[in-house]
Design a protein around this motif. Structure first.
Motif, PDB file in Angstrom:
ATOM      1  N   UNK A 102       0.835  -1.193   0.000  1.00 19.45           N
ATOM      2  CA  UNK A 102       0.000   0.000   0.000  1.00 19.45           C
ATOM      3  C   UNK A 102       0.881   1.258   0.000  1.00 19.45           C
ATOM      4  N   UNK A 103       0.456   2.282  -0.726  1.00 17.06           N
ATOM      5  CA  UNK A 103       1.228   3.535  -0.699  1.00 17.06           C
ATOM      6  C   UNK A 103       1.171   4.163   0.683  1.00 17.06           C
ATOM      7  N   UNK A 104       2.219   4.925   1.033  1.00 13.21           N
ATOM      8  CA  UNK A 104       2.292   5.577   2.338  1.00 13.21           C
ATOM      9  C   UNK A 104       2.208   7.073   2.126  1.00 13.21           C
TER      10      UNK A 104
ATOM     11  N   UNK B 187       4.413  -6.007   3.489  1.00 14.75           N
ATOM     12  CA  UNK B 187       3.314  -5.263   2.860  1.00 14.75           C
ATOM     13  C   UNK B 187       2.038  -5.276   3.692  1.00 14.75           C
ATOM     14  N   UNK B 188       1.939  -6.201   4.661  1.00 13.18           N
ATOM     15  CA  UNK B 188       0.729  -6.267   5.488  1.00 13.18           C
ATOM     16  C   UNK B 188       0.740  -5.236   6.615  1.00 13.18           C
ATOM     17  N   UNK B 189       1.914  -4.662   6.910  1.00 13.63           N
ATOM     18  CA  UNK B 189       2.008  -3.701   8.010  1.00 13.63           C
ATOM     19  C   UNK B 189       1.507  -2.322   7.568  1.00 13.63           C
ATOM     20  N   UNK B 190       0.802  -1.679   8.463  1.00 14.16           N
ATOM     21  CA  UNK B 190       0.285  -0.329   8.205  1.00 14.16           C
ATOM     22  C   UNK B 190       1.290   0.686   8.750  1.00 14.16           C
TER      23      UNK B 190
ATOM     24  N   UNK C 244      -2.251   1.839  12.992  1.00 15.54           N
ATOM     25  CA  UNK C 244      -0.864   1.807  12.516  1.00 15.54           C
ATOM     26  C   UNK C 244      -0.106   0.680  13.201  1.00 15.54           C
ATOM     27  N   UNK C 245       0.814   0.069  12.442  1.00 19.65           N
ATOM     28  CA  UNK C 245       1.711  -0.957  12.981  1.00 19.65           C
ATOM     29  C   UNK C 245       3.132  -0.427  13.116  1.00 19.65           C
ATOM     30  N   UNK C 246       3.428   0.596  12.337  1.00 17.68           N
ATOM     31  CA  UNK C 246       4.744   1.257  12.377  1.00 17.68           C
ATOM     32  C   UNK C 246       4.498   2.755  12.354  1.00 17.68           C
ATOM     33  N   UNK C 247       5.111   3.474  13.286  1.00 20.73           N
ATOM     34  CA  UNK C 247       4.985   4.932  13.305  1.00 20.73           C
ATOM     35  C   UNK C 247       6.355   5.548  13.058  1.00 20.73           C
ATOM     36  N   UNK C 248       6.421   6.460  12.099  1.00 13.59           N
ATOM     37  CA  UNK C 248       7.664   7.152  11.751  1.00 13.59           C
ATOM     38  C   UNK C 248       7.415   8.640  11.936  1.00 13.59           C
TER      39      UNK C 248
ATOM     40  N   UNK D 164       4.694  -4.393  20.588  1.00 14.53           N
ATOM     41  CA  UNK D 164       5.760  -4.820  19.670  1.00 14.53           C
ATOM     42  C   UNK D 164       5.628  -4.170  18.297  1.00 14.53           C
ATOM     43  N   UNK D 165       5.147  -2.945  18.280  1.00 14.83           N
ATOM     44  CA  UNK D 165       5.072  -2.181  17.046  1.00 14.83           C
ATOM     45  C   UNK D 165       6.270  -1.234  16.989  1.00 14.83           C
ATOM     46  N   UNK D 166       6.817  -1.046  15.801  1.00 15.81           N
ATOM     47  CA  UNK D 166       8.062  -0.298  15.672  1.00 15.81           C
ATOM     48  C   UNK D 166       7.830   1.212  15.670  1.00 15.81           C
ATOM     49  N   UNK D 167       8.718   1.915  16.388  1.00 11.83           N
ATOM     50  CA  UNK D 167       8.715   3.374  16.418  1.00 11.83           C
ATOM     51  C   UNK D 167      10.067   3.857  15.890  1.00 11.83           C
ATOM     52  N   UNK D 168      10.038   4.741  14.890  1.00 12.64           N
ATOM     53  CA  UNK D 168      11.261   5.303  14.314  1.00 12.64           C
ATOM     54  C   UNK D 168      11.124   6.820  14.335  1.00 12.64           C
TER      55      UNK D 168
END
Length: 465
Positions: free
Chosen positions: A121-123, A189-192, A225-229, A257-261
């Motif tokens: 999916x596009x971000x 690709x499944x991660x939001x 969201x599964x990943x927050x940047x 266990x979701x990634x934070x960057x």
């Protein structure tokens, strides 16, 4: 010549021949050693050895597809490639070409496995041109690049959570954030993925508070969201309510266990207004700094950018642009664009004379500020910039403060009054005493002089002054 060496040499020769006189590719390709092959259910997994972790990151990003494509030319079967850091040569392993070829031949006789990729999916807000492959790694960014690449390929599965990249503006932090988002999107690709600036987060949070829509706001960031940047985290210190939401959002991500960057232009301890619990939360993960690249790295970046923009530069022109572009990578790229635009508008060939004409105003421009010198000194002595400006008389604060005053006078030739103002309103007598103290101690204490020399070298590396 051993069979396994012969096999891998043939593959490398073929790749080289298809890529012309690419000496850079040869330098990375030659040290890769064939280690072993494994027959899986519907594919062949081949493992290659590389000499270092840095080498691993580069070849995995830049050469993996080339090698896989070349092997795939022999069959429609799926080929899986792994790189391992060994530092060894292929002769250190009990692997023969016969084993590889037998496994390969048996698998190639089977029906090919058709893999249908899941479209990613596009971000929103992501620049798809900012990838790890387009980021030029130097000594200034090697650790930040490696840490970000590791997190992007293992989101939420290690102790690097949150990952915070910090450094002055224009050094490549945003590029790495985008690269991480693009890499996660490609491999998971499944991660939001949500990419946002801290300033936008702040504005949306304030708007949600006013409209009494905090539940909707929290669902958007915590549940969807599964990943927050988040870029420019230094803006989070502007409001208590925003910090509250940001703190709980980060906690929620880490607990699940979701990634934070994250990226910031300063260390958490130097973010004005940041609460202690938010600061400790940011410091609990992995912090990687990124600084102004040295001349060698700036030359490499400029060569890459000029090739990307299809601009031909002579070596003396490249050297000139790199030497005067001292503030940031953004400035380096901006200067290249100015020269390119000027040559196109005037119909002139790019050479050293043209570069000097276009960038003449850069040559005598002071490229460091009082704030930057304060930052360099505070980081060297592991104290906060606010400590330098405080009224503290503790020796661990007083000595760095005196040195910072001395370096500002040395490099910027500011008035005593201006220097005093920059340190919380100290009077000119205090500044004079500080300058005299530093001059005196350099003659008496060799370690003190070494500290001054190291700080001077750091400023020279940033400015070229």
């Amino acid at each position: 010549m051993e069979l396994n060496s012969l096999f891998w040499s043939q593959i490398k020769s073929t790749i080289k021949s298809k890529n012309g006189a690419n000496k850079l590719l040869e330098n990375w390709l030659d040290p890769i050693e064939l280690i072993k092959s494994e027959r899986l259910t519907d594919s062949l997994k081949i493992t290659f050895g590389v000499p270092s972790q840095f080498f691993f990151f580069y070849v995995n990003e830049h050469l993996k597809d080339k090698i896989a494509n070349e092997l795939a030319q022999q069959s429609d079967m799926q080929i899986e490639i792994d790189f391992v850091v060994t530092g060894k040569t292929a002769s250190d392993y009990n692997t023969s070409l016969q084993d590889v070829m037998q496994n390969t031949e048996q698998l190639f006789q089977q029906q090919p496995t058709v893999i249908v990729p899941v479209p990613a999916k596009p971000i929103e807000n992501i620049n798809e041109d900012f990838t790890f492959s387009t980021f030029v790694v130097g000594k200034n960014s090697e650790f930040a690049h490696a840490a970000t690449y590791n997190v992007a390929n293992n989101p939420g599965t290690n102790d690097y959570n949150p990952l915070l990249i910090y450094g002055p503006s224009g050094m490549g932090k945003t590029h790495l954030l985008n690269a991480a988002a693009n890499e996660i999107r490609k491999n998971y690709s499944h991660l939001r993925i949500t990419y946002i600036s801290a300033e936008r987060f702040l504005n949306e949070c304030v708007s949600a508070l006013r409209r009494q829509e905090m539940d909707k706001f929290r669902q958007k960031y915590r549940e969807n969201s599964d990943v927050i940047v988040v870029d420019d985290v230094q803006y989070i210190g502007r409001g208590e309510a925003v910090q509250e939401e940001f703190f709980h959002m980060i906690n929620s991500f880490i607990e699940k266990k979701k990634q934070v960057i994250l990226a910031s232009d300063r260390m958490p301890k130097d973010i004005l207004g940041l609460e202690d619990r938010s600061r400790t939360r940011l410091e609990r993960g992995l912090i990687a700094d990124i600084t102004m690249p040295d001349l060698e790295t700036r030359l490499a970046i400029l060569r890459y950018k000029s090739e990307n923009y299809n601009v031909r530069l002579s070596e003396d022109t490249i050297q000139y642009i790199a030497k005067i572009s001292k503030k940031s990578i953004r400035e380096l790229e901006g200067n290249l664009k100015k020269i390119k635009m000027f040559s196109e508008l005037q119909g002139l060939n790019i050479n050293l004379e043209l570069a000097r004409k276009v960038l003449a105003h850069h040559e005598n421009t002071v490229t460091i500020s009082i704030e930057e010198i304060q930052r360099i000194v505070s980081e060297y002595y592991k104290i906060r910039v606010t400590d330098l400006k405080s009224s503290s008389r503790a020796r661990p604060i007083v000595v760095p403060r005196q040195i910072a005053m001395y370096l500002i006078k040395k490099f910027l030739d500011k008035s005593l009054v201006d220097i005093g103002k920059a340190f919380g309103g100290k009077d000119h007598t205090t500044v004079i005493n500080s300058l005299e103290k530093v001059e005196s101690l350099q003659n008496q204490d060799p370690q003190f002089k070494n500290d001054i020399d190291e700080l001077v070298n750091q400023i020279h590396n940033v400015t070229g002054l």
